[in-house]
Structures are given as structure tokens and as C-alpha cells.
Design a protein around this motif. Structure first.
Motif, short mmCIF file in Angstrom:
data_model
loop_
_atom_site.label_atom_id
_atom_site.label_comp_id
_atom_site.label_asym_id
_atom_site.label_seq_id
_atom_site.Cartn_x
_atom_site.Cartn_y
_atom_site.Cartn_z
N ARG A 1 -11.07 37.77 31.24
CA ARG A 1 -11.89 38.89 31.02
C ARG A 1 -13.07 38.53 30.46
NH1 ARG A 1 -12.55 43.13 27.29
NH2 ARG A 1 -11.06 42.41 25.96
N LEU A 2 -13.03 37.21 29.35
CA LEU A 2 -14.26 36.92 28.82
C LEU A 2 -15.04 36.16 29.66
CD1 LEU A 2 -15.96 36.16 26.31
CD2 LEU A 2 -14.66 34.03 26.00
N ALA A 3 -14.51 35.55 30.75
CA ALA A 3 -15.14 34.66 31.82
C ALA A 3 -15.88 35.65 32.70
CB ALA A 3 -14.34 33.75 32.66
N ASP A 4 -15.34 36.83 32.97
CA ASP A 4 -15.92 37.63 34.06
C ASP A 4 -17.04 38.36 33.03
OD1 ASP A 4 -13.93 37.19 35.99
OD2 ASP A 4 -12.82 38.86 35.40
N GLY A 5 -16.78 38.77 32.01
CA GLY A 5 -17.95 39.26 31.16
C GLY A 5 -19.13 38.39 31.15
N GLU A 6 -18.80 37.15 30.74
CA GLU A 6 -20.01 36.36 30.63
C GLU A 6 -20.71 36.03 31.92
OE1 GLU A 6 -18.06 33.25 27.10
OE2 GLU A 6 -18.14 32.67 29.07
N GLU A 7 -19.92 36.09 33.05
CA GLU A 7 -20.81 36.09 34.46
C GLU A 7 -21.89 37.26 34.72
OE1 GLU A 7 -18.47 35.64 37.86
OE2 GLU A 7 -19.50 33.83 38.20
N LEU A 8 -21.15 38.49 34.20
CA LEU A 8 -22.01 39.62 34.07
C LEU A 8 -23.37 39.62 33.11
CD1 LEU A 8 -19.42 42.46 34.14
CD2 LEU A 8 -20.72 41.73 35.93
N ILE A 9 -23.17 38.99 31.89
CA ILE A 9 -23.99 38.85 31.08
C ILE A 9 -25.35 37.77 31.61
CG2 ILE A 9 -24.84 37.61 28.93
CD1 ILE A 9 -22.22 38.96 27.68
N MET A 10 -24.65 36.60 32.10
CA MET A 10 -25.66 35.71 32.84
C MET A 10 -26.37 36.40 34.01
SD MET A 10 -23.70 31.89 33.12
CE MET A 10 -22.19 32.52 34.01
N LEU A 11 -25.75 37.15 34.63
CA LEU A 11 -26.49 37.83 35.65
C LEU A 11 -27.72 38.89 35.22
CD1 LEU A 11 -26.83 38.58 38.80
CD2 LEU A 11 -24.90 40.38 38.57
N GLY A 12 -27.17 39.68 34.10
CA GLY A 12 -28.10 40.42 33.36
C GLY A 12 -29.20 39.64 32.84
N LEU A 13 -28.99 38.48 32.53
CA LEU A 13 -30.25 37.69 31.76
C LEU A 13 -31.12 37.38 33.06
CD1 LEU A 13 -28.25 35.50 29.40
CD2 LEU A 13 -29.70 36.94 28.93
N THR A 14 -30.70 37.31 34.17
CA THR A 14 -31.63 36.99 35.28
C THR A 14 -32.41 38.49 35.84
OG1 THR A 14 -30.38 37.63 37.25
CG2 THR A 14 -30.03 35.52 36.45
N GLY A 15 -31.84 39.56 35.14
CA GLY A 15 -32.66 40.66 35.67
C GLY A 15 -31.52 41.52 36.60
N ASN A 16 -30.52 41.08 36.49
CA ASN A 16 -29.21 41.74 37.63
C ASN A 16 -29.79 41.62 38.98
OD1 ASN A 16 -26.55 42.68 36.59
ND2 ASN A 16 -27.15 44.58 38.05
N LEU A 17 -30.19 40.66 39.38
CA LEU A 17 -30.60 40.40 40.78
C LEU A 17 -29.70 40.01 41.73
CD1 LEU A 17 -33.62 38.06 40.07
CD2 LEU A 17 -33.89 40.53 40.34
N LYS A 18 -29.76 40.79 42.73
CA LYS A 18 -28.38 40.83 43.74
C LYS A 18 -28.37 39.55 44.53
CE LYS A 18 -30.90 43.42 47.65
NZ LYS A 18 -30.91 44.65 48.39
N ASP A 19 -29.55 38.82 44.74
CA ASP A 19 -29.76 37.68 45.20
C ASP A 19 -29.73 36.44 44.52
OD1 ASP A 19 -29.28 38.90 47.99
OD2 ASP A 19 -31.44 39.49 47.98
N TYR A 20 -29.60 36.45 43.24
CA TYR A 20 -29.71 35.29 42.40
C TYR A 20 -28.30 34.69 42.69
CZ TYR A 20 -29.69 32.30 38.36
OH TYR A 20 -29.85 31.14 37.54
N VAL A 21 -28.44 33.26 42.81
CA VAL A 21 -27.18 32.57 43.07
C VAL A 21 -26.64 31.97 41.69
CG1 VAL A 21 -26.10 30.63 44.44
CG2 VAL A 21 -27.94 32.09 45.33
N LEU A 22 -25.41 32.60 41.24
CA LEU A 22 -25.08 32.06 39.82
C LEU A 22 -24.56 30.44 40.19
CD1 LEU A 22 -23.82 35.44 38.83
CD2 LEU A 22 -25.29 34.04 37.46
N PRO A 23 -24.14 29.64 38.90
CA PRO A 23 -23.45 28.41 38.64
C PRO A 23 -22.18 28.69 39.85
CG PRO A 23 -24.38 29.05 36.76
CD PRO A 23 -24.54 30.26 37.42
N SER A 24 -21.53 29.64 39.77
CA SER A 24 -20.18 29.79 40.64
C SER A 24 -20.55 29.72 42.22
CB SER A 24 -19.63 30.99 40.37
OG SER A 24 -20.35 32.03 41.00
N GLY A 25 -21.90 29.78 42.57
CA GLY A 25 -22.33 29.75 43.88
C GLY A 25 -22.25 31.28 44.62
N GLU A 26 -21.90 32.23 43.76
CA GLU A 26 -22.04 33.52 44.35
C GLU A 26 -23.35 34.21 43.91
OE1 GLU A 26 -17.60 35.16 43.94
OE2 GLU A 26 -18.26 34.70 41.93
N LYS A 27 -23.51 34.86 45.04
CA LYS A 27 -24.73 35.59 44.75
C LYS A 27 -24.50 36.78 43.62
CE LYS A 27 -27.43 35.25 48.83
NZ LYS A 27 -27.71 35.98 50.27
N GLY A 28 -25.52 37.49 42.94
CA GLY A 28 -25.15 38.60 42.10
C GLY A 28 -24.36 39.95 42.95
#
Length: 849
Positions: A563-590
Motif C-alpha cells: 500500500r505504501l508503494a502504491d501510494g508513493e507512485e500516486l505521489i510521484m505522479l501528483g508531483l508531475t501534475g498528475n499527467l496521464k501520459d507521463y511515464v513513471l520509473p515503472s514504465g507505466e503511464k499515469g
């Protein structure tokens, strides 16, 4: 089967030629719209319809593809087509009692129901969209009201009753008078069918610009009259505009701001005037502006219904709450005893959309509120802050013939959204409006433009914006963008626009129109609140039965897991502006990351996301942390976790949104819904010696009783009441965050391409630690890069960024000069590119250019 119920309205008159009929039509039946100008339709002893009835003949047909697209919730209905021979009867029928009926071929009545008619009104009276409404005229006052279904409309001006003229093409009634009308009070006498009965309603102008105390009468004024302007209004100098993703917004309630502030004269506490003096609150706002705050967002300041506007009509709690135990039930009981008549309410119950609220004026009668509201805007602008209004167009205080109903007493059955049986939808808590109807949509646009031009408002936050059509919000944006300094006195393109893009109720999942929800607004530039980051930081969700569920900012890092790992991914995405097409370190888009089964990333650009961790809704951040952090967490660590949580908002690429007082550890004594909790639970305390509001008693039973077992031991614990040192430290840490955010353009990159290229998360993942790197090359003359380490753990964290090995990197100048001795312990080892950051600390490092 015989179906006769005129108390329901299950037929829908979509346009001048088509009625949608629930159920199948039969070739062996006869159909008609039955109408009576006298509103006397009834059943006789044989079960047939009687009265002064007239018929519009209907024949079975089918809805077109265009009609099904325009009315998706009616796509399975049958269609009845108006006989062309009766087309000339449509307008008269719309001003009468209406019933849709079915008979068998022998004349036996099979079904009869009332009729919903907003669609046909929009069709027949489409010309009304460009008509003049409300008070107008430079010299001779002219009053106009849209009332197409009325049999008659008259003007009551003081004690005189004057006829009004109807324009048959628009359904607008109007009258022109001499200049002596200005300053007088007026209402409309609207004779109309409501609830199947012909009534004459005395009602104020839906386009009122000023009203009497209590809002029962309109007050005829010219907003450009010099008497309504504070000195310098026409040449008001505004703080520099900022792009929406760069805005830092402070959500504030007018009464909270000064009601408990002894530095404000008693007569001005809780009013617009409190902003024009030198009280402690204004000193605090000026300090925040100096640190970088850009906007104040005012909770509803239009005329609302639930607070008596005259002080003499109010009753305040007669208790010495401060002497009661911190975990007592007595405070909330005392507040509840006078809640209906005290001075406090959030104000989400609109009465007049284009009039300032009167309870916030020193004199609620007439136009004094206009001048005082403008003086407030001027004072906030002078303090370095732009002003945003919280607007509530998704519902009204009342509908039908009830007390406080305005729109529905002028055009009954039009302005509110009706369910399948004709009852008013109330999924937003009150009578839902229908901005998908043309003239309600126009009212939204017109009143927003009035606030922008006449009151120089710099932004609008739409309550429950997901109940609005996306097209309607785009119309608002277009109307604002058309305003210019030269012609209108304001630059409309600088006006911010954002709101709650929640998806629920009778409109959910685009059931009636394409909604103004989070994902649907991608590409529009209109912002929506980001619940993804909020929940990941705080932990859990706002409706959890157990308020102790932890998140990144509330101690979950000490018990890491999925649950912490999932939450941190949401926070990283939020730091980008919650962009749907930003590619996170996991390789997944927002958009490929899940948030409660929906795509987590939904924005095209960072200005379309409003990041926040607390607001007027739900517990304050301090209260959420009180529920979630281990009970024995020292106050110093609570302050650090407050700052860390706020840092996820402040150092993100999106609009930063903050609840007033969060920088001072504001508490509402664990109240999760303080909309009617009085001044006591909503205190905003500028004097730290008074505390932060925690321990004001058990929160009101109404919305909190299920959490009392959790709340009681916390409120009774004196260790959870911060002292001046803690409150002042929290304010200092927040000031550091403000100055860091505004120190570099890299915290506002502005687009997906820039953010994808410049914002990375380069370090190996460590539970409870997020490392964000920002490439500032070419856009910041001072620094090549900025690296931010969020350490939410209770241990010192080390993070290595290999690309920075052998580089010169130092602590950000703001933090190097901070009064926080712990953040100054943060270090960087250039030989290895390793950062060391103390526990529960956000450290910002810079690499000089």
C-alpha cells in the motif's frame, strides 16, 4: 394497465415536434398533449380528463439519433410526434397546465402524466439566449426577466404595481422607467402554473445585483455608480498574474478570518471590512504574500440563505466553551442549539448568484455590501494577493414553491434537474440545478462575468463541477477569455478556473451529458482537485469508518508494504501534475496506474490539476495526522510531518491549494464537516497563545458521532495541543516551502514534454523516501538542477543519484538559512552522488549553473 398520476411527470417534451414517452407506444392508442390555461385538469367520475382542456395531437414515431445523443438518459423512450396542424398551439400550451395522455380507440383513458418541458423551452425560445436580462440601461433603468411559461408578469416597485411587456419570440418580460427608480426595491409578480396550480408568485429578480436584507426584494442599482466604489476602484492595481499551474491558493472563509480576532474592531469581525484594516489576520496574509502566496480563495460570498443577515435576527451560543473539558459533548450540543440562527455557515446554499452575501456586510440592507465587498478585494490586492470566488451553481437553497426558492418560482420545472418521475434531483445535498438547460447555463456564464467585471475577481472555483456539462464550463472559459482590460477593465485570460471534478449522482458516467469531470477536462486548461495525491499522503479516504488508516505523510513509512508503494507512485505522479501520459520509473503511464479502479493520471497539462492535502471539507491536515500518527508521536515530529505533507503539494508542478491555517497547524477539533459548526469549531486563531483549535470538545454529533470513540482519547490528551513554539515552527517551515517554490521556474515547467524531459525520479526506491530531480538547464540562470528528497521515515535516509557524482551540490539557500536546525543537517557527498536527509524531512538541493 391504467396509469393515471398527475403528481408525476414522466413524459418529456424535447422540442416543438417531439415528446419522449416512457414505455412503448401502441398503434391502437390515441395520444395527445392536454393543456389548460386555467390549470383545472382533473378526472371525472368515468376516469376521463375534464376542465378547460385543449389538445395537441400526437402520433407514434421514433427518437432520432441526434435526440438520443442529446438526451442519453431517454434513449430507450418512445417518441410521440406533434401533429403539424397543431404546431401553432405550442406556445400557449407551454403557458398552461400540461398533461400527456393515452386513450384507447374507444376513448377510454389509459394513461396520464405530467410533462417535463425544459427541452421544448430551449427550442422554442432559443432567441432568449441573446436577450437582455436583469437590470440594464445607462440613464433610464430597464428591467427584464425570462418567464416564457408565465401568463402574466408585473413589476412591484415599492408599493406600486406596473405592467410588463412580453416579447413573444424570447419569452422575456420587460419594463423601462425613469431615473428615479434607482435606489428603490422591486419584485416580480409572476402568474404561472406551478405544481398543476395557477399561482401568482412574488419573487426577486434572478439577475439581482443588489437586494434587501434577507434577499426577498431586489434593489435597483447601477454597479458603475461612484457611490458604490471605494476610492481608487477604477484604477485598481492588481498583483502580477501567474499561470494556473504556478498559482498558490489559500482557501479562506470570510467569517473565520476575523470572527475570533480581538485585533479587529468588534463591529467588523466576521465582515468584509476586517480585510481593510490592520488586524492580525491581514498581517498574516501580507506575510504569506511576501513569502510567495498568490491567491486567496474565498468560500461562498454570493448571497446565500442560511445565515440571518441582520445581526439582531441571529442567536449565538450562550456558553463559555473554553471552560469545558477538551473531550466534552457539551460544546457541540451548545453549538447545535443555535446552529440554525447563528452567524456561521459555509454558505453553499445560493439565493442570489450575482449579489454579495449580506451577513458579511456591516449593513446588509441594500448596496453597502457592494462597496464593502469591493473594498475587501482592493485590500487583498494591495496586500499582494489576487482573489478567487467559490461558486455554487450545481444546486440552490430551495426549489418549487418553498421558502428561499427563486428560480423555480419564475419558471417552474425548468432550472432544476428532474428525475424520471419529475421530482427534483438532490444528489448534491440540495435541489440540483440543470446547467445543461440553455438558460441555466446562461445564468452561470452571465453571473461569472458580472463578478469578473464588476468585482474584479481573479478566479472561480466551481463546487461539484462534475454536475456541470463540459460544454458549459468551456462556455465560461470562453466568456472570461473574451474580457479585455481596454473594454472591460479586466484581462479575462488571467482568470483561473478550477473545481471539483467528482463523478457521481444522476449524471454519473456522462449519463445525461459529457460532464466536467477530471478525465473529461483533459486538454481544456480547467483544473480539478487531485484526490489521488490527497489520499496517498493522508492515508485512506475521506469516508473511511476507521480514521486511523495511514499514508505517506502519516506514518505508513514505518510499516512499509504494497500500500505504501502504491501510494508513493500516486505521489510521484501528483508531483508531475498528475499527467496521464507521463511515464513513471515503472514504465507505466499515469493513465495506466489505478486509483480505486480508475486511471490515476488524467491531466494533459499540469494546470489541469489542483494538488491539495486539506481543504474545508473533511478533517484538517493536523486533525487527520492526529487520528493517524501513533499517539506517542512527539509534537516536534507532528510539525515535521505536517510540513512534509504540505511539501508534496508545494513542490509539485500543479496548482498548489492550501486550507487557511494549515500553515499554523489549524484544527477543528476533529470535525470532518464543519459547514454548520459555528464559530467555535471553525476558529482561525492568529494568536498562537490561543492554540490551534484542537481540544475544543468532541466534534458535532451530526457528522462525527461514529468517530467519537477514536476522537475522545485524542482530544483529552494535552500533548496533542501545540504551543506557540510548535505553531510558529510550522509557519516557518511553510514559509520555507513558499520561498523554495517561487525561487525557480523549474517548479512550473508547464507542459508534458518539459516535465517528461526535466522531471525524473532517479534514485533506487526506498520505502518512505521519494527523490525528485529537476533539470533546470537553460531555464534557471542560477541552477543547473534541483533535487528534492522527501523522507517520510523515522530514520535518516540516503539516496544516490549517480548522474550527480563529482558535481557541486548544496542545500537550497532558503533551507541553508532556515530556522530548522534539522534540515540544515542534510548533506551531499559529491564523490558518490549520495544525499543524506534526516528523518521526517524534505530537503531541497541545488546544483549551481
Amino acid at each position: 394497465m391504467l396509469s393515471l398520476d398527475l403528481s408525476k411527470s414522466t413524459a418529456h417534451w424535447l422540442d416543438r415536434a417531439t415528446v419522449a414517452w416512457r414505455g412503448e407506444t401502441s398503434p391502437s392508442s390515441r395520444y395527445a398533449l392536454v393543456y389548460s390555461p386555467k390549470a383545472d385538469i382533473a378526472y371525472d367520475d368515468t376516469g376521463d380528463l375534464t376542465g378547460d382542456i385543449h389538445l395537441i395531437r400526437l402520433s407514434p414515431g421514433a427518437l432520432t439519433d441526434a435526440q438520443r445523443a442529446a438526451w442519453p438518459h431517454l434513449r430507450d423512450y418512445s417518441a410521440l410526434i406533434v401533429d403539424p396542424r397543431d404546431a401553432g398551439l405550442v406556445k400557449d400550451a407551454l403557458r398552461s397546465q400540461l398533461v400527456a395522455a393515452e386513450w384507447d380507440l374507444s376513448g377510454g383513458l389509459l394513461a396520464a402524466t405530467g410533462v417535463q418541458f425544459p427541452g421544448v423551452l430551449d427550442d422554442v425560445y432559443a432567441a432568449a439566449l441573446s436577450s437582455e436580462l436583469g437590470p440594464a440601461g445607462r440613464v433610464l433603468p430597464r428591467l427584464s426577466v425570462w418567464a416564457p411559461t408565465a401568463r402574466k408578469v408585473e413589476l412591484r416597485l415599492n408599493d406600486r404595481v406596473l405592467p410588463m411587456r412580453r416579447d413573444d419570440s424570447t419569452g422575456v418580460w420587460s419594463v423601462t422607467g425613469p431615473p428615479t427608480w434607482y435606489g428603490r426595491y422591486y419584485t416580480y409578480l409572476v402568474t404561472v402554473v406551478a405544481g398543476g396550480v395557477l399561482v401568482t408568485n412574488e419573487v426577486p429578480d434572478p439577475y439581482s445585483l443588489s437586494v434587501s436584507a434577507g434577499g426577498r426584494r431586489s434593489h435597483l442599482v447601477r454597479l458603475n455608480a461612484s457611490a458604490l466604489k471605494p476610492p481608487g476602484w477604477d484604477k485598481l492595481a492588481k498583483p502580477a498574474a501567474v499561470r494556473q499551474d504556478r498559482a498558490i491558493i489559500y482557501e479562506l472563509h470570510v467569517r473565520d478570518f476575523s470572527a475570533s480576532d480581538s485585533s479587529v474592531p468588534a463591529a467588523e469581525r466576521g465582515t468584509y471590512k476586517a480585510f481593510t484594516g490592520d488586524g492580525a489576520g491581514m498581517e498574516a496574509l501580507r506575510g504569506l504574500a511576501a513569502d510567495g502566496l498568490t491567491h486567496v480563495h474565498l468560500l461562498p460570498v454570493f448571497d446565500f440563505a442560511t445565515v440571518p443577515e441582520r445581526r439582531s435576527d441571529r442567536a449565538e451560543p450562550a456558553y463559555d466553551f473554553a471552560t469545558m473539558p477538551a473531550d466534552s459533548e457539551e460544546q457541540q450540543a451548545g453549538v447545535a442549539a443555535t446552529a440554525a440562527t447563528d452567524s456561521f455557515n459555509w454558505g453553499y446554499d445560493p439565493l442570489h448568484y450575482a449579489v454579495p452575501e449580506g451577513s458579511y456586510a456591516t449593513d446588509p440592507e441594500g448596496s453597502a455590501r457592494i462597496r464593502e465587498f469591493r473594498a475587501m478585494v482592493r485590500a487583498l490586492n494591495k496586500a499582494g494577493l489576487r482573489v478567487i470566488m467559490d461558486v455554487v451553481y450545481n444546486h440552490t437553497h430551495a426549489a418549487g414553491q418553498g421558502e428561499g426558492s427563486v428560480l423555480d418560482r419564475v419558471v417552474p420545472g425548468y432550472y432544476h434537474r428532474l428525475l424520471a418521475d419529475g421530482t427534483v434531483a438532490d444528489s448534491t445535498c440540495c435541489a440540483n440545478t440543470a446547467p445543461e438547460h440553455a438558460m441555466m447555463g446562461r445564468l452561470v456564464v452571465d453571473s461569472v462575468v458580472t463578478w469578473a467585471k464588476a468585482y474584479k475577481i481573479d478566479g472561480f472555483r466551481f463546487d461539484l463541477m462534475g454536475h456541470h456539462p463540459k460544454a458549459g464550463m468551456l462556455a465560461v472559459r470562453q466568456a472570461l477569455d473574451a474580457l479585455t482590460l481596454a473594454r472591460d477593465g479586466v484581462d479575462g485570460k488571467t482568470i483561473l478556473l478550477y473545481g471539483e471534478g467528482w463523478n457521481f449522482g444522476e449524471v454519473a458516467c456522462d449519463a445525461r451529458f459529457v460532464q466536467a469531470t477530471q478525465g473529461n477536462l483533459a486538454g481544456t486548461g480547467i483544473g480539478t482537485f487531485n484526490d489521488r495525491l490527497r489520499d496517498a499522503v493522508r492515508g485512506g479516504g475521506p469516508f473511511d469508518a476507521d480514521p486511523g488508516i495511514r499514508g505517506f505523510g502519516s506514518g505508513l513509512a514505518d510499516t512499509p508494504g504494497a500500500r505504501l508503494a502504491d501510494g508513493e507512485e500516486l505521489i510521484m505522479l501528483g508531483l508531475t501534475g498528475n499527467l496521464k501520459d507521463y511515464v513513471l520509473p515503472s514504465g507505466e503511464k499515469g493513465s495506466e496506474i489505478s486509483y480505486n479502479g480508475s486511471p490515476a493520471g488524467y491531466a494533459d497539462s499540469p494546470g489541469e490539476t489542483v494538488n491539495y492535502v486539506d481543504a474545508h471539507d473533511n478533517e484538517t491536515l493536523y486533525d487527520a495526522l492526529a487520528y493517524k500518527l501513533p499517539r506517542d508521536t512527539p509534537m516536534a515530529d507532528r510539525v515535521r510531518m505536517q510540513a512534509l505533507s504540505l511539501a508534496t503539494v508545494m513542490l509539485s508542478q500543479s496548482t498548489a491549494f492550501l486550507h487557511a491555517g494549515t500553515e499554523r497547524l489549524r484544527s477543528k477539533s476533529l470535525d470532518r464537516n464543519s459547514y454548520d459548526s459555528g464559530d467555535w469549531f471553525n476558529r482561525l486563531l492568529w494568536d498562537c497563545a490561543q492554540g490551534n483549535g484542537f481540544g475544543a470538545g468532541l466534534p458535532p454529533r451530526r457528522d462525527n458521532e461514529s468517530k467519537w470513540p477514536y476522537a475522545r482519547p485524542l482530544l483529552a490528551d494535552p500533548a496533542l495541543k501545540p504551543d506557540c513554539a510548535a505553531i510558529n515552527t510550522a509557519r516557518d517551515r511553510f514559509g520555507d516551502l513558499l520561498r523554495v517554490r517561487t525561487s525557480s521556474p523549474v517548479f512550473g515547467l508547464g507542459s508534458l514534454s518539459e516535465i517528461q524531459n526535466r522531471l525524473t525520479f532517479p534514485a533506487t526506491r526506498v520505502p518512505g523516501v521519494i527523490t525528485m530531480h529537476l533539470d533546470a538547464t537553460g531555464i534557471d540562470p542560477r541552477w543547473k538542477s534541483i533535487t528534492v528528497i522527501f523522507n517520510a521515515t523515522s530514520q535518516t535516509a540516503r539516496q544516490t543519484v549517480a548522474a550527480l557524482a563529482e558535481a557541486t551540490v548544496t542545500l537550497h539557500p532558503v533551507q541553508a538559512a532556515s530556522t530548522d536546525p534539522i534540515v540544515r543537517q542534510s548533506t551531499f557527498d559529491g564523490a558518490t552522488g549520495t544525499f543524506t536527509v534526516p528523518a521526517r524531512t524534505v530537503a531541497v538541493f541545488v546544483r549551481p549553473a
